[in-house]
Design a protein around this motif. Sequence first.
Motif, mmCIF file in Angstrom:
data_model
loop_
_atom_site.group_PDB
_atom_site.id
_atom_site.type_symbol
_atom_site.label_atom_id
_atom_site.label_comp_id
_atom_site.label_asym_id
_atom_site.label_seq_id
_atom_site.Cartn_x
_atom_site.Cartn_y
_atom_site.Cartn_z
ATOM 1 N N ALA A 154 0.843 -1.202 0.000
ATOM 2 C CA ALA A 154 0.000 0.000 0.000
ATOM 3 C C ALA A 154 0.876 1.249 0.000
ATOM 4 O O ALA A 154 0.589 2.215 -0.720
ATOM 5 N N ASN A 155 1.933 1.232 0.806
ATOM 6 C CA ASN A 155 2.855 2.383 0.834
ATOM 7 C C ASN A 155 3.509 2.574 -0.524
ATOM 8 O O ASN A 155 3.668 3.710 -0.985
ATOM 9 N N GLN A 156 3.908 1.481 -1.152
ATOM 10 C CA GLN A 156 4.542 1.578 -2.468
ATOM 11 C C GLN A 156 3.572 2.146 -3.488
ATOM 12 O O GLN A 156 3.944 2.953 -4.339
ATOM 13 N N ALA A 157 2.308 1.746 -3.401
ATOM 14 C CA ALA A 157 1.293 2.280 -4.321
ATOM 15 C C ALA A 157 1.135 3.785 -4.110
ATOM 16 O O ALA A 157 1.018 4.545 -5.085
ATOM 17 N N ARG A 158 1.143 4.218 -2.833
ATOM 18 C CA ARG A 158 1.046 5.666 -2.565
ATOM 19 C C ARG A 158 2.288 6.389 -3.078
ATOM 20 O O ARG A 158 2.189 7.486 -3.635
ATOM 21 N N ILE A 159 3.440 5.785 -2.901
ATOM 22 C CA ILE A 159 4.686 6.386 -3.400
ATOM 23 C C ILE A 159 4.622 6.503 -4.926
ATOM 24 O O ILE A 159 4.983 7.540 -5.497
ATOM 25 N N ASP A 160 4.163 5.441 -5.588
ATOM 26 C CA ASP A 160 4.049 5.472 -7.052
ATOM 27 C C ASP A 160 3.093 6.569 -7.504
ATOM 28 O O ASP A 160 3.371 7.297 -8.467
ATOM 29 N N ALA A 161 1.954 6.691 -6.802
ATOM 30 C CA ALA A 161 0.982 7.734 -7.161
ATOM 31 C C ALA A 161 1.590 9.120 -6.942
ATOM 32 O O ALA A 161 1.410 10.020 -7.778
ATOM 33 N N THR A 162 2.313 9.280 -5.846
ATOM 34 C CA THR A 162 2.957 10.564 -5.572
ATOM 35 C C THR A 162 3.989 10.884 -6.637
ATOM 36 O O THR A 162 4.075 12.027 -7.117
ATOM 37 N N GLN A 163 4.770 9.886 -7.027
ATOM 38 C CA GLN A 163 5.761 10.104 -8.078
ATOM 39 C C GLN A 163 5.091 10.501 -9.388
ATOM 40 O O GLN A 163 5.583 11.375 -10.110
ATOM 41 N N GLU A 164 3.979 9.876 -9.697
ATOM 42 C CA GLU A 164 3.249 10.217 -10.924
ATOM 43 C C GLU A 164 2.736 11.650 -10.854
ATOM 44 O O GLU A 164 2.808 12.393 -11.834
#
Length: 115
Positions: A53-63
Motif C-alpha cells: 500500500a505504501n509503495q502504491a502511494r509512493i508510485d501515485a505521488t511520483q506520478e
Amino acid sequence: MLADLLRRMDRQAEQMDSVIDILKISDAQQTRAEERQDAKLTEIREIGQRTDANQARIDATQENIRAMLTAQQQLLDLMVHDSRRTDALEVRTTPLLTYEARFQRLEEAVFNKAS
C-alpha cells in the motif's frame, strides 16, 4: 514370581505414563510454537500488505510529481517563448519610438498652422 512380574509391569506402566506425559508436553509446546509461527506469518503478511500500500502511494505521488514537473516545464517553455516574442517586439518597436518624437513635432506643427 507373579509379584515380580506385576512390579515390572507397574514400572513399565509408570515409564509409559512418563513417556506419554512427555509427549503431551512436547505436543503442547509444538502447538504453541506453530501458533507463534502462524502469528508471525500473519504479521509478516500484514507488513507486506502495508508495504504494498505504501509503495502504491509512493508510485501515485511520483506520478503526480512527474505531472507537476511536466506542467512546470510547459509553463517555463511558454515563458521563454513570451520572452523571446517580447524581445522581438522591442527590436521592432525601437525604431518606431525614435520616430515618435518627430511625429509629435509634425503633429504640433500641423495643428499650430491649422489653428
